[in-house]
Write a protein that holds these residues in place. Structure first.
Motif, PDB file in Angstrom:
ATOM      1  N   TYR A 119       4.945  20.590  51.396  1.00 41.24           N
ATOM      2  CA  TYR A 119       5.359  21.494  50.327  1.00 41.24           C
ATOM      3  C   TYR A 119       6.453  22.440  50.795  1.00 41.24           C
ATOM      4  O   TYR A 119       6.472  22.886  51.952  1.00 41.24           O
ATOM      5  CB  TYR A 119       4.167  22.342  49.860  1.00 41.24           C
ATOM      6  N   ASP A 120       7.358  22.757  49.912  1.00 41.02           N
ATOM      7  CA  ASP A 120       8.202  23.939  50.082  1.00 41.02           C
ATOM      8  C   ASP A 120       7.300  25.163  49.939  1.00 41.02           C
ATOM      9  O   ASP A 120       6.445  25.228  49.051  1.00 41.02           O
ATOM     10  CB  ASP A 120       9.293  23.968  49.020  1.00 41.02           C
ATOM     11  N   ASP A 146       7.331  26.818  46.519  1.00 40.94           N
ATOM     12  CA  ASP A 146       6.733  25.953  45.508  1.00 40.94           C
ATOM     13  C   ASP A 146       5.208  25.987  45.620  1.00 40.94           C
ATOM     14  O   ASP A 146       4.501  26.042  44.604  1.00 40.94           O
ATOM     15  CB  ASP A 146       7.247  24.527  45.665  1.00 40.94           C
TER      16      ASP A 146
END
Length: 331
Positions: A291-292, A295
């Motif tokens: 994941y970012d 985000d």
């Protein structure tokens, strides 16, 4: 359980899911129970990664409250509460590793098992305490003894609660400090997370050679927050098996079940415990699930789950989690 084959413990642990020797940690073998968690107590046994340990835990009151006529103020001596079994040494564990503890089962102990719930002076979520000092008199002191078995917790003729056991206190030793067994922190401790029961894996950061595992404070059931200050405290026969994950640096305890991952934060005030848990969960998702970071942060605002362990101990504990179905595609 098939999910265990895909768990972090089985895929990254030294034992790779293989269960080794079984050890018995009875009351007689334990001898002296501990009220502090730290690097200075005498180890009670040494086990290898993958070994199974059957632990006979005492209740949080050390078995001193036998009847409903027994009052905590007369039978208990603070801070000698929440006796811990251990420390158990894990072969090969060193700073920067993680010990995984899978809880296989928790059984009531004794011929006629009973649990205990108490109202204790200056303790509880809706009472004046030493931390929230007020002039009003303490709440009434009440002891409740509750019959229980693997089918239910028989609160009254009207109410039967489900038997949903969990371990209230699970810890590895801090590096230098010795912390009382009532206080949770980043070493683990008295977190009281109801998800930490049979079928769960707890991941604890190693900070002392051999890890020094402590376990105790079994609950037959508990609501979120443990609002009056005590769950249905009982003596248990708890079976765990442990593994060692090398070179996995985590700062706070983590929890894995079949359908979710969680991080446990402990602090005062309550919002800071929640912040720790969510921050560590965001970082975990960014570091290991593709994941970012931002985000993950925004997504958890939509689907994150919070479990309140307790808001009655010297520090409060919160578990923040996310369902594994949201991690699978990016892992």
């Amino acid at each position: 359980m098939d999910w265990l084959k895909q768990s972090i413990m089985h895929t990254r642990g030294v034992a790779r899911g293989q269960v080794g020797q079984t050890h018995e940690l009875s009351e007689a073998r334990q001898g002296t129970f501990h009220y502090t968690i730290g690097p200075y107590s005498q180890p009670v046994m040494q086990v290898a990664p993958g070994d199974r340990i059957v632990v006979d835990t005492r209740d949080a009151f050390d078995g001193k409250i036998q009847t409903e006529k027994d009052l905590p103020s007369q039978k208990l001596k603070v801070p000698f509460l929440n006796p811990q079994s251990g420390p158990i040494m894990i072969e090969g564990a060193e700073k920067g590793d993680v010990v995984a503890v899978y809880i296989e089962s928790m059984l009531p102990r004794g011929a006629n098992p009973r649990g205990t719930c108490c109202l204790i002076p200056r303790f509880g979520g809706l009472a004046a305490t030493d931390f929230t000092a007020l002039l009003n008199d303490p709440l009434p002191e009440i002891t409740r003894k509750i019959d229980l078995d693997e089918e239910g917790v028989y609160w009254s003729r009207r109410v039967t609660l489900p038997y949903r056991p969990h371990i209230g206190t699970l810890s590895l030793s801090p590096e230098i400090d010795s912390i009382n067994s009532l206080t949770p922190d980043n070493h683990g401790g008295n977190m009281d997370i109801p998800d930490m029961g049979p079928g769960s894996i707890t991941y604890l950061p190693v900070r002392s050679p051999g890890a020094r595992l402590f376990i105790g404070d079994a609950h037959a059931c508990q609501g979120d927050g443990e609002v009056c200050g005590t769950a249905v405290e009982y003596a248990s026969r708890t079976t765990i098996h442990v593994d060692l994950i090398k070179a996995w640096e985590i700062d706070w305890p983590r929890l894995e079940t079949e359908d979710k991952i969680m991080v446990i934060g402990s602090a005062r005030p309550l919002e800071d415990a929640t912040r720790i848990a969510y921050r560590e969960l965001v970082l975990w998702m960014a570091q290991e699930y593709g994941y970012d970071q931002w985000d993950a942060y925004m997504m958890l605002s939509q689907c994150g789950k919070v479990r309140l362990g307790n808001f009655v101990d010297p520090k409060y504990s919160v578990a923040a989690g996310v369902e594994k179905k949201y991690l699978a595609d990016l892992a």
